[in-house]
Design an enzyme around this catalytic site. Structure first.
Site, PDB file in Angstrom:
ATOM      1  CB  SER A 156      -7.482 -14.710   2.308  1.00 11.57           C
ATOM      2  OG  SER A 156      -8.195 -14.538   3.512  1.00 11.57           O
ATOM      3  CE  LYS A 194      -6.813 -16.751   5.977  1.00 12.74           C
ATOM      4  NZ  LYS A 194      -6.995 -15.320   6.301  1.00 12.74           N
TER       5      LYS A 194
END
Length: 235
Positions: A156, A194
């Site tokens: 991701s 993230k």
């Protein structure tokens, strides 16, 4: 104001230079201060630099210049306390001369950082595991404070240059600025890597891959565990 360990290290370095003219190695400093790893010495040296007691010298292999001793803020105090001693260089190794560091990977010092398991760069997985082993990290990657390493699982964050199998170096912190890449703990159960975004009272964990949606949480559901400061990749 120096901590006892910071002062002990600075005085030990000065004492060794007065006695032999050869700076102590990181291993010798570690043993003298009874620390378990050289990462503790790196943190102490960083703190001494930030407080103006030593200075990193450019274009020297992790060399440091001693600027002052705790008793005075003037660089000249070193000469007075050591009988003519001039500011000296700490090589951060075994006292090798500058030209012997032409191949840093062979001769340079590294810092041990605990590898804490895997971190998801994708859908959050189980919270960070316990310490598994130590890895050696170039000291230039590190900053002030405590660090740990994590192996990346998932894709991701590929547009941020972070791929599955990479090892990320994290500076432990419970705060971060919007835009930082962080290790976030969601609901005290799941850890993920993230980019942090804040808007009002909401916390967004943003992927760097269009295949993944940005996840938005209330502020009480997300805890920052640390900020990304470096990455190690094996080919």
């Amino acid at each position: 104001m120096l901590t006892p360990k910071q002062k002990e290290l600075l005085l030990y370095i000065n004492k060794r230079l007065k006695e032999s003219g050869v700076p102590p190695s990181f291993d010798e400093m570690k043993d003298a201060l009874d620390l378990r790893s050289k990462s503790g010495i790196h943190r102490l040296i960083t703190a001494l630099e930030e407080r103006g007691f030593i200075r990193r010298l450019p274009h020297r292999a992790r060399a440091l210049e001693v600027l002052k001793l705790p008793e005075s803020s003037s660089p000249e105090s070193i000469a007075r306390t050591s009988g003519g001693f001039s500011p000296s260089v700490i090589e951060g190794s075994l006292g090798k001369s500058e030209d012997q560091f032409a191949n840093p990977p062979e001769f340079g010092e590294s810092v041990s950082v605990p590898l804490m398991g895997r971190i998801a760069a994708g859908v959050p997985i189980a919270a960070i595991q316990d310490r598994s082993r130590d890895i050696d990290v170039p000291p230039d990657i590190l900053r002030s404070g405590e660090h740990f390493a994590l192996e990346v699982k998932g894709d991701s964050m590929i547009e941020a240059g972070i791929f599955e199998g990479d090892t990320v170096i994290i500076m432990k912190s419970d705060t971060a600025d919007t835009g930082d890449i962080v290790v976030a703990l969601v609901d005290d159960e799941e850890a993920t890597l993230k980019r942090l975004r804040r808007k009002g009272n909401s916390v967004a964990l943003e992927a760097a891959n269009p295949a993944y949606e940005t996840r938005i949480f209330g502020p009480d559901r997300v805890k920052i565990q640390g900020r990304l400061v470096g990455l190690i990749r094996k080919y």
